[in-house]
Design a protein around this motif. Structure first.
Motif, PDB file in Angstrom:
ATOM      1  N   ALA A   1      14.857  40.440 -18.522  1.00 44.79           N
ATOM      2  CA  ALA A   1      15.027  41.369 -17.928  1.00 44.79           C
ATOM      3  C   ALA A   1      14.286  41.695 -16.416  1.00 44.79           C
ATOM      4  CB  ALA A   1      13.461  42.318 -18.781  1.00 44.79           C
ATOM      5  N   HIS A   2      13.577  40.786 -15.860  1.00 38.22           N
ATOM      6  CA  HIS A   2      12.679  40.902 -15.186  1.00 38.22           C
ATOM      7  C   HIS A   2      13.558  39.440 -13.893  1.00 38.22           C
ATOM      8  CE1 HIS A   2      10.356  44.062 -17.016  1.00 38.22           C
ATOM      9  NE2 HIS A   2      10.177  42.958 -17.369  1.00 38.22           N
ATOM     10  N   VAL A   3      14.026  39.902 -12.748  1.00 36.26           N
ATOM     11  CA  VAL A   3      14.125  38.761 -11.631  1.00 36.26           C
ATOM     12  C   VAL A   3      13.776  39.118 -10.381  1.00 36.26           C
ATOM     13  CG1 VAL A   3      16.760  37.569 -11.237  1.00 36.26           C
ATOM     14  CG2 VAL A   3      16.922  38.990 -13.379  1.00 36.26           C
TER      15      VAL A   3
ATOM     16  N   ASP B   1       9.857  31.881 -21.692  1.00 38.30           N
ATOM     17  CA  ASP B   1       9.879  33.042 -21.466  1.00 38.30           C
ATOM     18  C   ASP B   1       9.406  33.373 -19.562  1.00 38.30           C
ATOM     19  OD1 ASP B   1       8.342  33.971 -23.927  1.00 38.30           O
ATOM     20  OD2 ASP B   1       6.316  32.498 -22.792  1.00 38.30           O
ATOM     21  N   VAL B   2       9.407  32.655 -18.951  1.00 35.78           N
ATOM     22  CA  VAL B   2      10.253  32.510 -17.764  1.00 35.78           C
ATOM     23  C   VAL B   2      11.244  31.160 -16.843  1.00 35.78           C
ATOM     24  CG1 VAL B   2       8.875  32.292 -15.136  1.00 35.78           C
ATOM     25  CG2 VAL B   2       8.065  33.774 -17.231  1.00 35.78           C
ATOM     26  N   ILE B   3      11.860  31.442 -16.070  1.00 32.49           N
ATOM     27  CA  ILE B   3      12.931  29.877 -15.893  1.00 32.49           C
ATOM     28  C   ILE B   3      12.295  30.237 -14.400  1.00 32.49           C
ATOM     29  CG2 ILE B   3      14.801  29.377 -15.940  1.00 32.49           C
ATOM     30  CD1 ILE B   3      15.541  30.362 -18.579  1.00 32.49           C
ATOM     31  N   LEU B   4      12.500  29.125 -14.082  1.00 29.77           N
ATOM     32  CA  LEU B   4      12.618  28.922 -12.477  1.00 29.77           C
ATOM     33  C   LEU B   4      13.693  28.019 -11.921  1.00 29.77           C
ATOM     34  CD1 LEU B   4       8.946  27.713 -11.880  1.00 29.77           C
ATOM     35  CD2 LEU B   4       9.748  29.578 -11.894  1.00 29.77           C
ATOM     36  N   LEU B   5      14.714  28.627 -11.397  1.00 30.27           N
ATOM     37  CA  LEU B   5      16.111  28.146 -11.191  1.00 30.27           C
ATOM     38  C   LEU B   5      15.671  27.942 -10.108  1.00 30.27           C
ATOM     39  CD1 LEU B   5      18.496  30.609 -12.583  1.00 30.27           C
ATOM     40  CD2 LEU B   5      17.271  28.687 -13.459  1.00 30.27           C
ATOM     41  N   GLN B   6      16.719  26.389  -9.474  1.00 29.60           N
ATOM     42  CA  GLN B   6      17.556  25.931  -8.103  1.00 29.60           C
ATOM     43  C   GLN B   6      18.487  26.198  -8.584  1.00 29.60           C
ATOM     44  OE1 GLN B   6      14.841  23.514 -10.438  1.00 29.60           O
ATOM     45  NE2 GLN B   6      13.265  25.436  -9.763  1.00 29.60           N
TER      46      GLN B   6
ATOM     47  N   LEU C   1      16.827  29.806  -4.917  1.00 34.16           N
ATOM     48  CA  LEU C   1      16.015  29.950  -5.511  1.00 34.16           C
ATOM     49  C   LEU C   1      15.773  30.842  -6.272  1.00 34.16           C
ATOM     50  CD1 LEU C   1      12.405  28.536  -3.463  1.00 34.16           C
ATOM     51  CD2 LEU C   1      13.709  27.511  -4.677  1.00 34.16           C
ATOM     52  N   VAL C   2      15.877  30.929  -8.026  1.00 34.39           N
ATOM     53  CA  VAL C   2      15.826  32.461  -8.392  1.00 34.39           C
ATOM     54  C   VAL C   2      14.850  32.107  -9.696  1.00 34.39           C
ATOM     55  CG1 VAL C   2      16.290  33.895  -9.989  1.00 34.39           C
ATOM     56  CG2 VAL C   2      17.707  32.862  -8.395  1.00 34.39           C
ATOM     57  N   ILE C   3      14.136  33.392  -9.849  1.00 33.44           N
ATOM     58  CA  ILE C   3      12.394  33.247 -11.352  1.00 33.44           C
ATOM     59  C   ILE C   3      13.317  34.349 -11.999  1.00 33.44           C
ATOM     60  CG2 ILE C   3      10.692  33.983 -11.613  1.00 33.44           C
ATOM     61  CD1 ILE C   3       9.491  32.995  -9.143  1.00 33.44           C
ATOM     62  N   LEU C   4      13.028  33.626 -13.455  1.00 33.11           N
ATOM     63  CA  LEU C   4      13.907  34.892 -14.341  1.00 33.11           C
ATOM     64  C   LEU C   4      12.061  35.492 -15.207  1.00 33.11           C
ATOM     65  CD1 LEU C   4      17.225  33.140 -15.777  1.00 33.11           C
ATOM     66  CD2 LEU C   4      16.636  34.279 -13.537  1.00 33.11           C
ATOM     67  N   SER C   5      12.366  35.812 -15.825  1.00 37.33           N
ATOM     68  CA  SER C   5      11.014  36.931 -16.429  1.00 37.33           C
ATOM     69  C   SER C   5      11.259  37.718 -17.195  1.00 37.33           C
ATOM     70  CB  SER C   5       9.814  37.040 -15.699  1.00 37.33           C
ATOM     71  OG  SER C   5       8.868  37.300 -16.900  1.00 37.33           O
ATOM     72  N   ASP C   6      10.927  37.274 -19.297  1.00 35.10           N
ATOM     73  CA  ASP C   6      10.771  38.091 -19.965  1.00 35.10           C
ATOM     74  C   ASP C   6       9.514  39.042 -19.580  1.00 35.10           C
ATOM     75  OD1 ASP C   6      12.599  37.168 -21.248  1.00 35.10           O
ATOM     76  OD2 ASP C   6      12.193  36.071 -22.873  1.00 35.10           O
ATOM     77  N   HIS C   7       8.912  38.696 -19.423  1.00 36.13           N
ATOM     78  CA  HIS C   7       7.566  39.228 -18.662  1.00 36.13           C
ATOM     79  C   HIS C   7       8.021  39.999 -17.730  1.00 36.13           C
ATOM     80  CE1 HIS C   7       6.405  37.041 -22.281  1.00 36.13           C
ATOM     81  NE2 HIS C   7       5.558  36.775 -21.569  1.00 36.13           N
ATOM     82  N   PRO C   8       7.348  40.899 -16.845  1.00 36.55           N
ATOM     83  CA  PRO C   8       7.034  41.658 -16.052  1.00 36.55           C
ATOM     84  C   PRO C   8       6.733  41.464 -14.459  1.00 36.55           C
ATOM     85  CG  PRO C   8       5.737  43.668 -17.557  1.00 36.55           C
ATOM     86  CD  PRO C   8       6.493  42.001 -18.244  1.00 36.55           C
ATOM     87  N   ILE C   9       7.163  41.603 -13.509  1.00 39.08           N
ATOM     88  CA  ILE C   9       6.350  40.829 -12.858  1.00 39.08           C
ATOM     89  C   ILE C   9       6.366  42.154 -11.291  1.00 39.08           C
ATOM     90  CG2 ILE C   9       7.265  39.336 -10.109  1.00 39.08           C
ATOM     91  CD1 ILE C   9       9.905  38.324 -11.900  1.00 39.08           C
ATOM     92  N   VAL C  10       5.169  42.121 -11.308  1.00 39.34           N
ATOM     93  CA  VAL C  10       4.490  43.194 -10.888  1.00 39.34           C
ATOM     94  C   VAL C  10       3.882  43.097  -9.305  1.00 39.34           C
ATOM     95  CG1 VAL C  10       1.976  44.093 -11.241  1.00 39.34           C
ATOM     96  CG2 VAL C  10       2.829  43.065 -13.380  1.00 39.34           C
TER      97      VAL C  10
ATOM     98  N   VAL D   1       9.745  39.595 -26.730  1.00 41.59           N
ATOM     99  CA  VAL D   1       9.145  39.234 -25.793  1.00 41.59           C
ATOM    100  C   VAL D   1       8.009  38.911 -26.984  1.00 41.59           C
ATOM    101  CG1 VAL D   1       7.035  40.056 -24.569  1.00 41.59           C
ATOM    102  CG2 VAL D   1       9.584  40.849 -23.768  1.00 41.59           C
ATOM    103  N   ARG D   2       7.710  37.817 -26.414  1.00 46.35           N
ATOM    104  CA  ARG D   2       5.999  37.153 -27.576  1.00 46.35           C
ATOM    105  C   ARG D   2       4.929  37.510 -26.721  1.00 46.35           C
ATOM    106  NH1 ARG D   2      10.196  32.673 -27.685  1.00 46.35           N
ATOM    107  NH2 ARG D   2       9.075  32.829 -25.657  1.00 46.35           N
TER     108      ARG D   2
END
Length: 327
Positions: A105-107, A83-88, A146-155, A37-38
């Motif tokens: 780590a966060h989906v 850092d974040v990927i938005l899939l369709q 729709l899927v959001i992938l993230s290295d940073h925490p999804i709060v 994680v950057r």
């Protein structure tokens, strides 16, 4: 959703459900990743329609989706992963498995069939009756993709499925909508809201263009309202996805000022010389979008899975990354 021309809608819908209920032999196994994680004051966000459609709407997608996950995994090994990927169109298990294979780590998943079930009466986006043969009366058979992938925490998160009065044609078979993730970016006290969406197709919907465009306009209006209600106007916000705008003048006008006070990344930023053909193709197609507003500054664009020709070997869309400097 692609047009169905050689089988009945009922048959196609049944096959879709059967395919989605099967276990996924191609799903990536759990693989450990070193922390990568950057924390350098930047944020990179990718939007990518991965064409994760079930058979028979698409053929041979498991292998291609596995290749997408492996390419993203290699980016992570090199420290270049978004850092974040938005899939369709991540409908099938192999598409959702990209998150695990690529080491995120966060989906966060978008609206599901159950979310769309209570979203309104049967589709009727024009004075004509909804069409059974084009999927408008069957009801959603798959999730939003729709899927959001993230290295940073999804709060925190929020989802909205479009009402069935906002879809047209074969698109009514999916629980399309929008999903928002509030992400804690390292080094920042304030959260960043990032939304993913996929709007009604045009010709591929299988209905007259005017009918598809009316559904599109209603969906854009719904997104505007949802973002106003859910996201504080002072919050940094990125909205991405497959908007299916193209060169249709009505759609271009309807989507104008989608994000109040926002800008569009792909039309504004530069890229490396060897990626200019890819970016030019994305701009010309005018479907894959990343809008942003707030205190971030757009630095550059990147097409990490492209090949410099304007084509993608793994999908019918080119995924691209916008790099932001956070203030």
């Amino acid at each position: 959703m692609k047009s169905l021309t050689k089988m009945s809608l009922a048959t196609a819908a049944a096959v879709v459900v059967l395919n989605l209920s099967k276990p996924s032999p191609a799903a990536a196994p759990e693989r450990p990743f070193a922390a990568s994680v950057r924390d350098d004051g930047t944020l990179s966000v990718m939007t990518y329609n991965v064409k994760g459609l079930p058979f028979p709407l698409a053929y041979g997608r498991a292998e291609a989706l596995g290749q997408i996950g492996e390419r993203l995994r290699k980016l992570r090994r090199a420290g270049r992963q978004p850092d974040v990927i938005l899939l369709q169109e991540a409908f099938i298990p192999e598409a959702k498995a990209i998150a695990r294979q690529a080491g995120y780590a966060h989906v966060l998943l978008g609206p599901d069939v159950k979310d769309a079930a209570g979203s309104g009466p049967a589709a009727d986006v024009s004075a004509n009756k909804a069409s059974w043969s084009r999927g408008e009366t069957v009801g959603p058979q798959v999730d939003s993709g729709l899927v959001i992938l993230s290295d940073h925490p999804i709060v925190k998160a929020s989802r909205m499925a479009f009402s069935r009065t906002m879809c047209a044609g074969f698109d009514c078979l999916a629980s399309k909508g929008v999903v928002i993730a509030w992400i804690a970016v390292p080094g920042r006290n304030a959260l960043v809201a990032i939304a993913d969406t996929h709007l009604n197709s045009r010709k591929a919907s299988g209905v007259p263009i005017a009918r598809a465009n009316l559904a599109f306009s209603r969906q854009v209006a719904a997104i505007r309202g949802f973002l106003r209600r859910q996201v504080d106007p002072h919050t940094d916000l990125i909205v991405g996805g497959d908007f299916n705008i193209g060169q249709d003048a009505q759609r271009v006008l309807a989507a104008r000022d989608l994000l109040a006070g926002g800008q569009e990344a792909v039309q504004a930023a530069d890229c490396a010389p060897d990626q200019q053909a890819d970016i030019a193709a994305i701009r010309a197609r005018n479907k894959d979008k990343l809008y942003y507003r707030g205190r971030m500054r757009l630095r550059s664009l990147d097409v990490p899975l492209g090949n410099g020709t304007g084509e993608d070997a793994f999908s019918d869309h080119l995924g691209y990354v916008a790099h932001y400097q956070m203030s």
